[in-house]
Scaffold this active site. Sequence first.
Site, PDB file in Angstrom:
ATOM      1  NE  ARG A 150     -26.095  14.106   4.784  1.00 57.95           N
ATOM      2  CZ  ARG A 150     -26.257  13.690   3.968  1.00 57.95           C
ATOM      3  NH1 ARG A 150     -26.567  12.536   3.978  1.00 57.95           N
ATOM      4  NH2 ARG A 150     -26.042  13.911   2.303  1.00 57.95           N
ATOM      5  CD  GLN A 203     -16.155  16.481  11.643  1.00 57.43           C
ATOM      6  OE1 GLN A 203     -16.329  15.459  10.845  1.00 57.43           O
ATOM      7  NE2 GLN A 203     -15.829  17.341  12.641  1.00 57.43           N
ATOM      8  N   GLY A 219       0.491  -1.207   0.080  1.00 57.72           N
ATOM      9  CA  GLY A 219       0.476  -0.070  -0.068  1.00 57.72           C
ATOM     10  C   GLY A 219       1.059   0.957   0.329  1.00 57.72           C
ATOM     11  CE  LYS A 262     -28.722  17.097   2.297  1.00 54.69           C
ATOM     12  NZ  LYS A 262     -27.816  16.789   1.207  1.00 54.69           N
TER      13      LYS A 262
END
Length: 297
Positions: free
Chosen positions: A193, A94, A37, A191
């Site tokens: 969430r 965030q 990786g 909306k």
Amino acid sequence: MTIQILSFDNYQHQARRLASALNCPHTRIELHRFPDGESRVQLPPITENHLVFCQSLDFPNDKLIELCLAAKTARAQGATRLTLVAPYLCYMRQDKAFVPGQAISQQIIGALLADLFDDVITVDPHLHRISRLEQAIPCKNAIALTAAGLLGEFVRNRFDNAVFIGPDEESEQWVKVVAGPGKVDYVVASKIRYGDREVAINLPDYAYEGRTVLLVDDVISSGHTVAESARALRQRGAREVLALCTHALLAPGAEQLLADSGVDRLISTDSISHESNAIELAPLLAAAMDKVYKCKH
Ligand code: R5P
């Protein structure tokens, strides 16, 4: 323009388009991923002092490390100005710790990018509680562009009797531009969430029956915002539903979800490579690069 554009192979088409819009050379960065990786990054020969790295930061974790390796190596080789053109900019959502101990990724990743690059250019970044990109990325030039004008040019006059809709309050900034100056045929839904893959959409009253509806949003990620909107629009008799976005992030399962919910077609910019790409960002990015280039002297 005496700059050199560099890209990894995953973003070479967009980088080449930018290089051709700016009439400057494009060179590829060699990347090898080891079985464990880790990444090995190798820069091409550096011919200019000002390097422009073109890389969108969807699915960003490996890409951030690889950009970091590339930028630090470029500095070590003597490059004096580094610009990042990242049409999709990650970790901007965030911007606050909702519970103690939560990492504020916008600040942390923003500081990392500001440490690596002199300039960062992006498109429709996901900023909630701040208004300027430089508040998140404190570098010399932090430039946030919008693709709404290009999306609008693409759809205008293509669809008869169309109504434009933004799925949430935040999307009003894009839908009103896409709908066009002075256009009243746009509406904005609300909306709630509940989680990453759970949203509820409340459509405003409007004559959707028999109409073509163009849903406009900055990002389609899990696809639930657009899917729930499309379902509700179909229930209200919409004849055709198209989804327009700047960034077709499309997490696994999103495309199927959109198809199942009655979205007839997805139209996106080439910020993230996908078969729905219909709009090239190169002219927009090139115009911003022009400004960056001029401000260096
Ligand atoms: C929300 O604030 C954004 O503008 C998009 O509506 C949202 O990110 C889309 O996410 P998803 O496709 O996961 O519903």
